[in-house]
Write a protein that holds these residues in place. Structure first.
Motif, PDB file in Angstrom:
ATOM      1  N   PRO A  90      80.753  81.762  57.502  1.00  0.00           N
ATOM      2  CA  PRO A  90      79.323  81.483  57.433  1.00  0.00           C
ATOM      3  C   PRO A  90      79.030  80.019  57.149  1.00  0.00           C
ATOM      4  O   PRO A  90      77.983  79.519  57.517  1.00  0.00           O
ATOM      5  CB  PRO A  90      78.834  82.340  56.261  1.00  0.00           C
ATOM      6  CG  PRO A  90      79.864  83.372  56.095  1.00  0.00           C
ATOM      7  CD  PRO A  90      81.144  82.833  56.601  1.00  0.00           C
ATOM      8  N   LEU A  91      79.954  79.342  56.464  1.00  0.00           N
ATOM      9  CA  LEU A  91      79.669  77.970  56.083  1.00  0.00           C
ATOM     10  C   LEU A  91      80.410  76.971  56.964  1.00  0.00           C
ATOM     11  O   LEU A  91      80.595  75.824  56.586  1.00  0.00           O
ATOM     12  CB  LEU A  91      80.066  77.765  54.615  1.00  0.00           C
ATOM     13  CG  LEU A  91      79.351  78.740  53.677  1.00  0.00           C
ATOM     14  CD1 LEU A  91      79.965  78.720  52.299  1.00  0.00           C
ATOM     15  CD2 LEU A  91      77.883  78.374  53.575  1.00  0.00           C
ATOM     16  N   SER A  92      80.806  77.403  58.129  1.00  0.00           N
ATOM     17  CA  SER A  92      81.598  76.531  58.988  1.00  0.00           C
ATOM     18  C   SER A  92      80.800  75.331  59.484  1.00  0.00           C
ATOM     19  O   SER A  92      81.374  74.328  59.878  1.00  0.00           O
ATOM     20  CB  SER A  92      82.119  77.325  60.193  1.00  0.00           C
ATOM     21  OG  SER A  92      81.018  77.928  60.852  1.00  0.00           O
ATOM     22  N   TYR A  93      79.464  75.396  59.387  1.00  0.00           N
ATOM     23  CA  TYR A  93      78.665  74.259  59.830  1.00  0.00           C
ATOM     24  C   TYR A  93      78.918  73.035  58.961  1.00  0.00           C
ATOM     25  O   TYR A  93      78.618  71.916  59.327  1.00  0.00           O
ATOM     26  CB  TYR A  93      77.170  74.615  59.803  1.00  0.00           C
ATOM     27  CG  TYR A  93      76.668  74.995  58.436  1.00  0.00           C
ATOM     28  CD1 TYR A  93      76.657  76.320  58.036  1.00  0.00           C
ATOM     29  CD2 TYR A  93      76.226  74.031  57.546  1.00  0.00           C
ATOM     30  CE1 TYR A  93      76.221  76.669  56.780  1.00  0.00           C
ATOM     31  CE2 TYR A  93      75.795  74.379  56.295  1.00  0.00           C
ATOM     32  CZ  TYR A  93      75.794  75.702  55.924  1.00  0.00           C
ATOM     33  OH  TYR A  93      75.365  76.050  54.689  1.00  0.00           O
ATOM     34  N   LEU A  94      79.473  73.267  57.765  1.00  0.00           N
ATOM     35  CA  LEU A  94      79.728  72.131  56.885  1.00  0.00           C
ATOM     36  C   LEU A  94      80.838  71.248  57.433  1.00  0.00           C
ATOM     37  O   LEU A  94      80.894  70.054  57.168  1.00  0.00           O
ATOM     38  CB  LEU A  94      80.121  72.622  55.488  1.00  0.00           C
ATOM     39  CG  LEU A  94      78.996  73.311  54.707  1.00  0.00           C
ATOM     40  CD1 LEU A  94      79.559  73.961  53.472  1.00  0.00           C
ATOM     41  CD2 LEU A  94      77.933  72.292  54.340  1.00  0.00           C
ATOM     42  N   GLY A  98      77.500  68.936  63.791  1.00  0.00           N
ATOM     43  CA  GLY A  98      76.684  69.063  65.003  1.00  0.00           C
ATOM     44  C   GLY A  98      76.394  70.501  65.355  1.00  0.00           C
ATOM     45  O   GLY A  98      75.425  70.788  66.050  1.00  0.00           O
ATOM     46  N   ALA A  99      77.227  71.400  64.876  1.00  0.00           N
ATOM     47  CA  ALA A  99      77.049  72.817  65.208  1.00  0.00           C
ATOM     48  C   ALA A  99      75.819  73.350  64.504  1.00  0.00           C
ATOM     49  O   ALA A  99      75.404  72.863  63.470  1.00  0.00           O
ATOM     50  CB  ALA A  99      78.278  73.605  64.768  1.00  0.00           C
ATOM     51  N   GLY A 100      75.245  74.366  65.067  1.00  0.00           N
ATOM     52  CA  GLY A 100      74.089  74.967  64.431  1.00  0.00           C
ATOM     53  C   GLY A 100      74.525  75.958  63.378  1.00  0.00           C
ATOM     54  O   GLY A 100      75.672  75.966  62.937  1.00  0.00           O
ATOM     55  N   LEU A 101      73.605  76.809  62.976  1.00  0.00           N
ATOM     56  CA  LEU A 101      73.878  77.755  61.914  1.00  0.00           C
ATOM     57  C   LEU A 101      74.218  79.133  62.487  1.00  0.00           C
ATOM     58  O   LEU A 101      73.933  80.142  61.872  1.00  0.00           O
ATOM     59  CB  LEU A 101      72.654  77.838  60.994  1.00  0.00           C
ATOM     60  CG  LEU A 101      72.370  76.547  60.251  1.00  0.00           C
ATOM     61  CD1 LEU A 101      71.060  76.651  59.503  1.00  0.00           C
ATOM     62  CD2 LEU A 101      73.481  76.229  59.273  1.00  0.00           C
ATOM     63  N   GLU A 102      74.851  79.141  63.656  1.00  0.00           N
ATOM     64  CA  GLU A 102      75.147  80.425  64.287  1.00  0.00           C
ATOM     65  C   GLU A 102      76.082  81.254  63.414  1.00  0.00           C
ATOM     66  O   GLU A 102      75.900  82.467  63.278  1.00  0.00           O
ATOM     67  CB  GLU A 102      75.798  80.169  65.648  1.00  0.00           C
ATOM     68  CG  GLU A 102      75.824  81.401  66.514  1.00  0.00           C
ATOM     69  CD  GLU A 102      76.401  81.122  67.899  1.00  0.00           C
ATOM     70  OE1 GLU A 102      76.345  79.968  68.328  1.00  0.00           O
ATOM     71  OE2 GLU A 102      76.891  82.077  68.507  1.00  0.00           O
ATOM     72  N   GLY A 103      77.076  80.584  62.786  1.00  0.00           N
ATOM     73  CA  GLY A 103      78.016  81.297  61.927  1.00  0.00           C
ATOM     74  C   GLY A 103      77.302  81.946  60.750  1.00  0.00           C
ATOM     75  O   GLY A 103      77.561  83.103  60.390  1.00  0.00           O
ATOM     76  N   GLY A 145      65.759  71.256  63.065  1.00  0.00           N
ATOM     77  CA  GLY A 145      65.752  72.119  64.251  1.00  0.00           C
ATOM     78  C   GLY A 145      66.752  73.253  64.141  1.00  0.00           C
ATOM     79  O   GLY A 145      66.451  74.405  64.483  1.00  0.00           O
ATOM     80  N   ALA A 146      67.956  72.947  63.623  1.00  0.00           N
ATOM     81  CA  ALA A 146      68.973  73.989  63.489  1.00  0.00           C
ATOM     82  C   ALA A 146      68.540  75.040  62.477  1.00  0.00           C
ATOM     83  O   ALA A 146      68.764  76.246  62.660  1.00  0.00           O
ATOM     84  CB  ALA A 146      70.303  73.360  63.064  1.00  0.00           C
ATOM     85  N   ILE A 147      67.899  74.596  61.389  1.00  0.00           N
ATOM     86  CA  ILE A 147      67.447  75.553  60.372  1.00  0.00           C
ATOM     87  C   ILE A 147      66.345  76.438  60.943  1.00  0.00           C
ATOM     88  O   ILE A 147      66.315  77.652  60.710  1.00  0.00           O
ATOM     89  CB  ILE A 147      66.952  74.825  59.105  1.00  0.00           C
ATOM     90  CG1 ILE A 147      68.059  73.967  58.528  1.00  0.00           C
ATOM     91  CG2 ILE A 147      66.479  75.817  58.071  1.00  0.00           C
ATOM     92  CD1 ILE A 147      67.636  73.172  57.306  1.00  0.00           C
ATOM     93  N   LEU A 148      65.436  75.832  61.711  1.00  0.00           N
ATOM     94  CA  LEU A 148      64.352  76.627  62.291  1.00  0.00           C
ATOM     95  C   LEU A 148      64.895  77.643  63.297  1.00  0.00           C
ATOM     96  O   LEU A 148      64.403  78.767  63.393  1.00  0.00           O
ATOM     97  CB  LEU A 148      63.315  75.716  62.952  1.00  0.00           C
ATOM     98  CG  LEU A 148      62.462  74.908  61.978  1.00  0.00           C
ATOM     99  CD1 LEU A 148      61.561  73.938  62.726  1.00  0.00           C
ATOM    100  CD2 LEU A 148      61.603  75.823  61.114  1.00  0.00           C
TER     101      LEU A 148
END
Lengths: 255, 298
Positions: A90-94, A98-103, A145-148
């Motif tokens: 879940p925290l792979s965006y860290l 550039g990746a979104g919050l898909e995980g 944008g990624a959070i939205l």
């Protein structure tokens, strides 16, 4: 759970509107008491055996009613180590900014879909997603944008598909004329566009007061098929046993 | 051109109608009115729904024409994360959209509705986005494009670019009372003439537009004409009216601070029997026999 707030919002644990996205935000104040209200509100709605004032979070967690993701605690592990196991997905965006919050969304989706089945095969009903607080993601480097996009997907799954409710807390900074591009205020605006009900907590514009801790604006945005756009401001005072809400000018200190 | 005529007639071929909203007032209701009016005119309407579910967009639309509405499911999966959408934001390009519309059975000139352009702009370069819009307008497959943009979620420059591309821009804002909103319509005709209008409107449950009077000044709502003014002197326990003689007597009364000739002479001529002033000057006084008020023209 605050009974006065229930009557303002016209809802009780036994009968509340489902498929609602409630946005809680604050500026120079602390709105986390509203998250506590919603947490105990929905847990009470699930389990009618709860007696007295308290709702035991530990018990709820054991029963499977409550699923926790300790974002901040786990994020350090993700940044410092090369751990790519399932728990840190879940925290792979860290690791890849550039990746979104898909995980993160996939983790949320898994949890809310599983939550329908309790231990003894009992179904807890529609899920409730509580996020405290979303603006931490901004300080971790995720774009607005990624959070939205993430909240749009959560709303689509939790509210529209599973008929559950979603409550999100966002902390805002001071309104700044230059701050249009990125930042908590832009995030809040995007979330207000998406939500059904927005509760915004601020300090009093006239300064600190012992008997009134701040003002809360209730903004009814839209229902399923109707658009409301009605706003009301209340004053509140937080104390040990809860919080009291009253119309402006009717604090017991004044009357 | 009022917003009502814009909704009812649509735009001319190649038109792009932009509905701009902010958090203070949503434009989705107005968008629904456009969709409903287009359906009633018998036009094919293709909705790229990225932000709202189909049930919400279609709620209240005229049931008899709903089969002309083609809702392309972006929501609940506008980015393709769960592989459940039929049209993702990524595919917002002229060739994909043109193909999508041609794939429907009757490919006559259609109306394309985008909900919302903000989500598309979040995932596309603004320049590419503008090119796509222009290609769609000139492509011939689409008669009109109607888009919803949340203007407070983008930089001013980006909003400006999209407004410049549009032939009609309708900005919605809240009005003083909760039942209505204010629509500011700016329309550019092909000849270059710009027309602007500002009106109150509200969206009814059946997705039709109800336009009220235009605001004359900010904050004023026109009074309803069919409420007649009540006579305040009727139905009282005391008499506030004047008879003919009373009215004449009233007109004859000389007002206290109006100077007429009689008043002047009465004030200035000493009447007999009034007090006299006896003045005995001191040694230091500069007594002048002349009347100091002699030069006044009273």
């Amino acid at each position: 759970m605050f009974p006065e707030l229930n009557s303002i919002l016209n809802s009780t644990p036994d009968s509340f509107k489902s498929s609602d996205f409630i946005l809680v935000s604050d500026r120079r104040a602390d709105a986390s008491f509203l998250i506590h209200h919603h947490l105990s509100f929905y847990l009470r709605g699930l389990d009618h055996n709860v007696s007295g004032q308290g709702v035991s979070l530990a018990q709820a967690r054991e029963k499977g009613q409550l699923v926790f993701l300790e974002g901040l605690k786990n994020s350090i592990g993700v940044i410092l180590q090369e751990d790519t196991s399932q728990e840190t997905q879940p925290l792979s965006y860290l690791r890849t900014p550039g990746a979104g919050l898909e995980g993160l969304f996939r983790f949320v989706e898994r949890s809310v879909r599983q939550s329908g089945d309790g231990d003894a095969g009992e179904s807890w009903g529609p899920p409730v997603l509580l996020i405290d607080d979303l603006s931490v993601l901004l300080s971790l480097g995720v774009s607005v944008g990624a959070i939205l996009d993430f909240t749009l997907y959560c709303q689509a799954t939790v509210c529209s598909e599973l008929q559950g409710n979603m409550v999100i807390l966002v902390r805002c900074e001071e309104e700044d004329a230059d701050d249009d591009e990125e930042g908590s205020n832009l995030l809040r605006r995007g979330l207000v566009h998406q939500c059904n009900l927005a509760l915004h907590v601020e300090g009093l514009p006239t300064g600190y007061c012992r008997d009134i801790h701040g003002q809360m604006e209730v903004w009814w945005r839209q229902g399923e098929e109707t658009i409301y756009n009605q706003r009301k401001i209340f004053h509140f005072k937080v104390h040990d046993k809860g919080a009291s809400f009253f119309a402006r000018g009717t604090s017991s200190a004044v009357l | 051109m009022s917003v009502e005529s814009c909704v009812l007639q649509g735009a001319e071929a190649g038109g792009f109608i932009l509905i701009q909203d902010t958090v203070k007032c949503t434009g989705r209701g107005l968008l629904k009115c456009f969709i409903n009016a287009a359906l009633k005119r018998g036009e094919d309407v293709h909705v790229l729904g990225f932000e709202s579910p189909e049930t919400e967009v279609c709620a209240g639309l005229d049931r008899s024409c709903v089969q002309k509405l083609h809702f392309h499911k972006g929501f609940p999966d506008p980015l393709g994360w769960t592989r459940r959408s039929s049209f993702t934001v990524e595919r917002f390009a002229s060739q994909h959209i043109t193909q999508l519309i041609k794939d429907t059975q009757q490919a006559k000139a259609s109306v394309l509705v985008v909900d919302s352009l903000s989500l598309v702009l979040r995932h596309h370069d603004p320049l590419v986005f503008c090119q796509t819009l222009q290609e769609l307008r000139k492509g011939g497959v689409i008669k009109t494009i109607i888009g919803l943009l949340h203007s407070d979620l983008h930089q001013q420059g980006i909003v400006g670019i999209v407004c410049y591309l549009a032939s009609t821009v309708i900005s919605v804002a809240p009005a003083n009372n909760e039942r209505h909103s204010v629509a500011k319509t700016t329309r550019r005709t092909k000849s270059g003439k710009v027309m602007q209008e500002e009106e109150y409107f509200s969206v009814c449950k059946d997705a039709t537009l109800s336009v009220q009077a235009k605001p004359r000044q900010p904050g004023h709502v026109q009074k309803e004409r069919d409420v007649s003014e009540a006579d305040p002197t009727s139905n009282l326990t005391f008499n506030l009216r004047l008879s003919e003689e009373e009215r004449k007597a009233k007109e004859k009364v000389a007002l206290p601070f109006v100077f007429s000739q009689e008043k002047k002479s009465a004030l200035l001529k000493p009447t007999p029997g009034s007090g006299r002033i006896v003045y005995e000057p001191d040694d230091n006084d500069d007594f002048d026999e002349e009347d100091p008020d002699d030069d006044l023209d009273v």
